[in-house]
Write a protein that holds these residues in place. Structure first.
Motif, PDB file in Angstrom:
ATOM      1  N   PHE A 144     -30.462 -31.107 105.790  1.00 26.89           N
ATOM      2  CA  PHE A 144     -31.483 -31.499 107.048  1.00 26.89           C
ATOM      3  C   PHE A 144     -32.551 -31.719 106.747  1.00 26.89           C
ATOM      4  O   PHE A 144     -33.201 -32.622 107.052  1.00 26.89           O
ATOM      5  CB  PHE A 144     -31.019 -30.433 108.357  1.00 26.89           C
ATOM      6  CG  PHE A 144     -31.808 -30.869 109.356  1.00 26.89           C
ATOM      7  CD1 PHE A 144     -31.533 -31.832 110.298  1.00 26.89           C
ATOM      8  CD2 PHE A 144     -33.055 -30.475 109.785  1.00 26.89           C
ATOM      9  CE1 PHE A 144     -31.951 -32.000 111.322  1.00 26.89           C
ATOM     10  CE2 PHE A 144     -33.750 -30.620 110.658  1.00 26.89           C
ATOM     11  CZ  PHE A 144     -33.178 -31.735 111.767  1.00 26.89           C
ATOM     12  N   LYS A 145     -33.146 -30.893 105.849  1.00 28.74           N
ATOM     13  CA  LYS A 145     -34.666 -30.925 105.454  1.00 28.74           C
ATOM     14  C   LYS A 145     -34.708 -32.232 104.564  1.00 28.74           C
ATOM     15  O   LYS A 145     -35.571 -33.174 104.673  1.00 28.74           O
ATOM     16  CB  LYS A 145     -35.059 -29.881 104.672  1.00 28.74           C
ATOM     17  CG  LYS A 145     -36.561 -30.044 104.162  1.00 28.74           C
ATOM     18  CD  LYS A 145     -36.737 -28.755 103.112  1.00 28.74           C
ATOM     19  CE  LYS A 145     -38.047 -28.720 102.244  1.00 28.74           C
ATOM     20  NZ  LYS A 145     -38.167 -29.884 101.610  1.00 28.74           N
ATOM     21  N   LEU A 146     -33.744 -32.495 103.710  1.00 25.85           N
ATOM     22  CA  LEU A 146     -33.920 -33.815 102.821  1.00 25.85           C
ATOM     23  C   LEU A 146     -33.692 -35.070 103.562  1.00 25.85           C
ATOM     24  O   LEU A 146     -34.653 -35.951 103.436  1.00 25.85           O
ATOM     25  CB  LEU A 146     -32.983 -33.354 101.798  1.00 25.85           C
ATOM     26  CG  LEU A 146     -33.265 -32.509 100.554  1.00 25.85           C
ATOM     27  CD1 LEU A 146     -32.059 -32.627  99.596  1.00 25.85           C
ATOM     28  CD2 LEU A 146     -34.448 -33.058  99.794  1.00 25.85           C
ATOM     29  N   GLN A 147     -32.730 -35.009 104.637  1.00 20.69           N
ATOM     30  CA  GLN A 147     -32.342 -36.204 105.227  1.00 20.69           C
ATOM     31  C   GLN A 147     -33.185 -36.480 106.332  1.00 20.69           C
ATOM     32  O   GLN A 147     -33.641 -37.738 106.693  1.00 20.69           O
ATOM     33  CB  GLN A 147     -31.043 -36.220 105.643  1.00 20.69           C
ATOM     34  CG  GLN A 147     -30.011 -36.246 104.728  1.00 20.69           C
ATOM     35  CD  GLN A 147     -29.578 -37.529 103.969  1.00 20.69           C
ATOM     36  OE1 GLN A 147     -29.914 -38.625 104.812  1.00 20.69           O
ATOM     37  NE2 GLN A 147     -29.626 -37.477 102.735  1.00 20.69           N
ATOM     38  N   VAL A 148     -33.663 -35.622 106.998  1.00 23.03           N
ATOM     39  CA  VAL A 148     -34.433 -35.904 108.344  1.00 23.03           C
ATOM     40  C   VAL A 148     -35.972 -35.449 108.127  1.00 23.03           C
ATOM     41  O   VAL A 148     -36.790 -36.298 108.513  1.00 23.03           O
ATOM     42  CB  VAL A 148     -33.907 -34.776 109.562  1.00 23.03           C
ATOM     43  CG1 VAL A 148     -34.579 -35.212 110.789  1.00 23.03           C
ATOM     44  CG2 VAL A 148     -32.482 -35.298 109.608  1.00 23.03           C
ATOM     45  N   LEU A 149     -36.303 -34.235 107.816  1.00 24.54           N
ATOM     46  CA  LEU A 149     -37.685 -34.273 107.529  1.00 24.54           C
ATOM     47  C   LEU A 149     -38.587 -34.648 106.650  1.00 24.54           C
ATOM     48  O   LEU A 149     -39.573 -34.957 106.783  1.00 24.54           O
ATOM     49  CB  LEU A 149     -37.803 -32.570 107.579  1.00 24.54           C
ATOM     50  CG  LEU A 149     -37.244 -31.550 108.632  1.00 24.54           C
ATOM     51  CD1 LEU A 149     -37.408 -29.940 108.288  1.00 24.54           C
ATOM     52  CD2 LEU A 149     -37.713 -31.785 110.023  1.00 24.54           C
ATOM     53  N   ASP A 150     -38.132 -34.781 105.430  1.00 21.49           N
ATOM     54  CA  ASP A 150     -38.600 -35.622 104.246  1.00 21.49           C
ATOM     55  C   ASP A 150     -38.292 -36.844 103.962  1.00 21.49           C
ATOM     56  O   ASP A 150     -38.404 -37.502 103.180  1.00 21.49           O
ATOM     57  CB  ASP A 150     -38.329 -34.698 103.024  1.00 21.49           C
ATOM     58  CG  ASP A 150     -38.775 -33.171 102.888  1.00 21.49           C
ATOM     59  OD1 ASP A 150     -39.905 -33.058 103.866  1.00 21.49           O
ATOM     60  OD2 ASP A 150     -38.300 -32.478 102.260  1.00 21.49           O
ATOM     61  N   HIS A 151     -37.848 -37.625 105.100  1.00 21.12           N
ATOM     62  CA  HIS A 151     -37.161 -38.833 105.018  1.00 21.12           C
ATOM     63  C   HIS A 151     -38.518 -39.892 104.580  1.00 21.12           C
ATOM     64  O   HIS A 151     -38.118 -40.542 103.769  1.00 21.12           O
ATOM     65  CB  HIS A 151     -36.491 -39.409 106.322  1.00 21.12           C
ATOM     66  CG  HIS A 151     -36.164 -40.927 106.470  1.00 21.12           C
ATOM     67  ND1 HIS A 151     -37.057 -41.781 106.860  1.00 21.12           N
ATOM     68  CD2 HIS A 151     -35.151 -41.291 105.925  1.00 21.12           C
ATOM     69  CE1 HIS A 151     -36.541 -42.993 106.572  1.00 21.12           C
ATOM     70  NE2 HIS A 151     -35.283 -42.904 106.140  1.00 21.12           N
ATOM     71  N   ASP A 152     -39.590 -39.827 105.313  1.00 24.92           N
ATOM     72  CA  ASP A 152     -40.584 -40.617 104.868  1.00 24.92           C
ATOM     73  C   ASP A 152     -40.838 -40.745 103.421  1.00 24.92           C
ATOM     74  O   ASP A 152     -41.343 -41.630 102.708  1.00 24.92           O
ATOM     75  CB  ASP A 152     -41.794 -40.092 105.790  1.00 24.92           C
ATOM     76  CG  ASP A 152     -41.509 -40.804 107.213  1.00 24.92           C
ATOM     77  OD1 ASP A 152     -40.397 -41.535 107.627  1.00 24.92           O
ATOM     78  OD2 ASP A 152     -42.060 -39.917 107.984  1.00 24.92           O
ATOM     79  N   VAL A 153     -41.174 -39.344 102.821  1.00 22.04           N
ATOM     80  CA  VAL A 153     -41.446 -39.058 101.400  1.00 22.04           C
ATOM     81  C   VAL A 153     -40.397 -39.874 100.538  1.00 22.04           C
ATOM     82  O   VAL A 153     -40.747 -40.857  99.708  1.00 22.04           O
ATOM     83  CB  VAL A 153     -41.501 -37.715 101.055  1.00 22.04           C
ATOM     84  CG1 VAL A 153     -41.806 -37.677  99.675  1.00 22.04           C
ATOM     85  CG2 VAL A 153     -42.400 -36.895 102.017  1.00 22.04           C
TER      86      VAL A 153
END
Length: 136
Positions: free
Chosen positions: A63-72
């Motif tokens: 979830f962190k990789l796909q949603v929270l860090d999506h912009d990066v």
């Protein structure tokens, strides 16, 4: 020889009574099915909780990789899409020993277009780039 014969003599003295018969030593019950079943239930629940915690941690990381860090990662991916390659310079004209021209450089252009989200805008850019290459 060692201590083993002495150990066996002592074990025989404990097991056999004064008259040489087998003494009745009370034995405790080896198996307790209810306690074993309860111990198995506790261990199974603990193992299930361990697997569940690991899966929740893995799901949280996804979830962190796909949603929270999506912009990066979207920015990094966009930066990786175009890879500049060095162009080897022309080697000039090649003549044989008699002065006859063997090879000359002819400019050649290749344009690769990859459509992206804004197809119309990228198409117009590609046309402009292609027309500028033809005019040279």
């Amino acid at each position: 020889m060692g201590l083993w014969p002495l150990v066996f003599v002592l074990l025989d003295a404990v097991r056999f009574g004064k008259r040489g018969r087998l003494a009745m030593i009370p034995r405790r019950q080896v198996k307790n099915p209810h306690a074993e079943a309860e111990q198995f239930r506790r261990r199974a629940a603990l193992g299930f909780l361990g697997v569940l915690v690991c899966l929740l941690g893995l799901g949280g990381w996804y979830f962190k990789l796909q949603v929270l860090d999506h912009d990066v990662y979207a920015t990094r991916s966009e930066a990786n899409r175009i890879k500049p390659r060095p162009v080897v310079p022309g080697r000039g004209m090649i003549y044989d020993r008699n002065g006859r021209l063997l090879a000359e450089n002819v400019p050649a252009f290749r344009l690769d277009v990859t459509p992206d989200k804004n197809w119309k805008r990228s198409t117009s850019r590609a046309r402009r780039a292609a027309s500028s290459c033809r005019s040279r």
